[in-house]
Design an enzyme around this catalytic site. Sequence first.
Site, PDB file in Angstrom:
ATOM      1  CD  GLU A  46      62.913  80.015  17.803  1.00  0.00           C
ATOM      2  OE1 GLU A  46      62.103  80.318  18.689  1.00  0.00           O
ATOM      3  OE2 GLU A  46      63.907  79.266  18.007  1.00  0.00           O
ATOM      4  CB  CYS A  73      64.334  82.281  24.261  1.00  0.00           C
ATOM      5  SG  CYS A  73      65.644  82.460  23.037  1.00  0.00           S
ATOM      6  CB  CYS A  82      64.778  82.996  19.191  1.00  0.00           C
ATOM      7  SG  CYS A  82      65.962  81.638  19.294  1.00  0.00           S
ATOM      8  CB  ALA A 152      62.170  42.915  31.267  1.00  0.00           C
ATOM      9  CB  THR A 194      69.441  46.865  40.417  1.00  0.00           C
ATOM     10  OG1 THR A 194      68.066  46.621  40.674  1.00  0.00           O
ATOM     11  CG2 THR A 194      69.721  46.682  38.943  1.00  0.00           C
ATOM     12  CG  ASP A 198      71.205  42.545  37.616  1.00  0.00           C
ATOM     13  OD1 ASP A 198      71.268  41.385  38.064  1.00  0.00           O
ATOM     14  OD2 ASP A 198      70.141  43.126  37.370  1.00  0.00           O
ATOM     15  NE  ARG A 205      76.548  46.972  27.391  1.00  0.00           N
ATOM     16  CZ  ARG A 205      75.641  47.159  28.349  1.00  0.00           C
ATOM     17  NH1 ARG A 205      75.416  48.372  28.805  1.00  0.00           N
ATOM     18  NH2 ARG A 205      74.969  46.138  28.838  1.00  0.00           N
ATOM     19  CD  GLU A 280      67.292  50.531  32.397  1.00  0.00           C
ATOM     20  OE1 GLU A 280      67.685  49.365  32.561  1.00  0.00           O
ATOM     21  OE2 GLU A 280      67.584  51.209  31.405  1.00  0.00           O
ATOM     22  CG  LEU A 286      61.034  49.535  39.090  1.00  0.00           C
ATOM     23  CD1 LEU A 286      61.067  48.172  38.406  1.00  0.00           C
ATOM     24  CD2 LEU A 286      60.718  50.628  38.061  1.00  0.00           C
TER      25      LEU A 286
END
Length: 343
Positions: A46, A73, A82, A152, A194, A198, A205, A280, A286
């Site tokens: 606003e 608000c 606002c 994936a 993981t 990995d 990045r 991830e 998961l």
Amino acid sequence: MDRCLQLAQLGAGQTAPNPLVGAILVHEEKIIGEGYHKIYGGPHAEVNCIHSVSKENQPKISHATLYVSLEPCAHTGKTPPCSDLIIREKIPRVVIGCRDPFPEVDGKGIEKLSSQGVELLYPILEKESRQVNRRFIRFHESKRPYIILKWARSSDGKIAPDSGKRLVISNKFSNRLVHKWRSEEAGILVGSGTVVMDNPLLTTRLWPGKNPVRILIDRKNAVPVSLSVFNPSAPTIIFNYEKESKINNLHFKKTDPHKNILQEVMTGLYNENILSILVEGGAQILNLFIEAGLWDEARVITNNQLQIGRGLSAPELTFSRLIKSTNYFSDSIAYYMNEKFMI
């Protein structure tokens, strides 16, 4: 209101833990000002909208209609209320997309404007307005972050080979998109397996934007602190059973081994004011979320030109509704919503 929602989404990834909000000022069916909440701690939509009005059009403000995608608000936080600005500018009519569930607002902005004689019309495009702010709304209505699962898989439904060697499944276009997804969420969550296998950076990045808070479930603190997830490029929260400490950018949060680990993590992240997380993996983490039915969205990347053969099977969703699918050369991406938690 459609224009307000377009503007609101320009702040994606920059406003948390505040909501995404867009606003426009309309005078005699012409837009004379527009703005959105650009960054946490900065002016609200606003304010930016009113300040965008040209000097020539400023006399029209007190005869205009303000459209705003979320209830204005009525409290002082990082910035003044606002609703006070709207009253001070003598804006006679306000059209609101949806009510704000944040306890400091939640009807108070509407009440203040109404008490000062401002004509109100709401909700307008409520479903669409809530969808744009689904992270914010889930956080405040369910007292937990908005949860997006991502993985994936190969065309034969595997996420890793039996060899245990790291295999990049998605192509470079999908990889860049994943970094964009990271920039849009407050946190990114993985399990210890993981990280050990990995050694991911878990940063943005490949895309301009703020790194999410890295969240690691490492019950026994087995992950070596020499790995990339502990470097200073982003804060890291480690949920474990053994210690509670905070050193520089590392925050070890001790959880109760006799309680549900996911509920402990959700409570911890809620207390840390983390509105949304991108999960991830790996497969064990998961599947924990899927089995608990604790997810809002899932994004599944399939490399249609890759077959792994013997390997670790990809997770399978339950209570899911396919929303859309896209293709990036060899990869297809399916977007799902959890039918139990649709906003």
